[in-house]
Design an enzyme around this catalytic site. Sequence first.
Site, PDB file in Angstrom:
ATOM      1  N   ARG A  58      56.169  35.816  33.630  1.00 39.58           N
ATOM      2  CA  ARG A  58      56.990  34.608  33.764  1.00 39.58           C
ATOM      3  C   ARG A  58      56.631  33.544  32.737  1.00 39.58           C
ATOM      4  O   ARG A  58      57.429  32.662  32.459  1.00 39.58           O
ATOM      5  CB  ARG A  58      56.933  34.086  35.203  1.00 39.58           C
ATOM      6  N   GLU A  95      45.195  34.905  43.199  1.00 44.99           N
ATOM      7  CA  GLU A  95      45.003  34.553  44.612  1.00 44.99           C
ATOM      8  C   GLU A  95      44.842  35.809  45.452  1.00 44.99           C
ATOM      9  O   GLU A  95      44.240  35.791  46.506  1.00 44.99           O
ATOM     10  CB  GLU A  95      46.209  33.782  45.182  1.00 44.99           C
TER      11      GLU A  95
END
Length: 170
Positions: A58, A95
């Site tokens: 992205r 994460e």
Amino acid sequence: MNFKEHIRVIPDFPQPGIRFKDITTLLQKGEVYRAAIDQLAAYARTLQIDVIAGPEARGFVVGAPLAYALGVGFIPVRKAGKLPYESIQAEYSLEYGKDALAMHVDAIQRGQRVLIADDLLATGGTIATTVKLVEQLGGVVAGAAFLIELTYLNGRDKLGDIPIHALVQY
């Protein structure tokens, strides 16, 4: 423009407890996407950059149009094993896992001022790794620009005194 209105939040993706910020709903609206890139470009112009680096994937949809708008080059920062030429690489934590990023050894010239651009600043692992690669090649990280910053994950803490700009904060 309130960019938050154009970002879809998907609960429990890619795993339970994570609220994924989906920018595809922003990207599909041309006028909103353009406004986001224009605002990031206004910020980037204050940094006197030479080139933009964007981490896969992205970071490409933010960094490449931003580089085009500014008339500077774009450096794709790829996942390890994806670049065809000699490269350097470094591992980082997400994460929800681990990964590695790589850059071609000739992607940055010593002393070039680099803006790192991505869709999201979360824990800071991806961006800190990109900073490490840029600096290893002799570049100077002039700043970082994002569509979104998840402030509750304290990603800024991993980036030291690098100037950071995000259009939206959660």
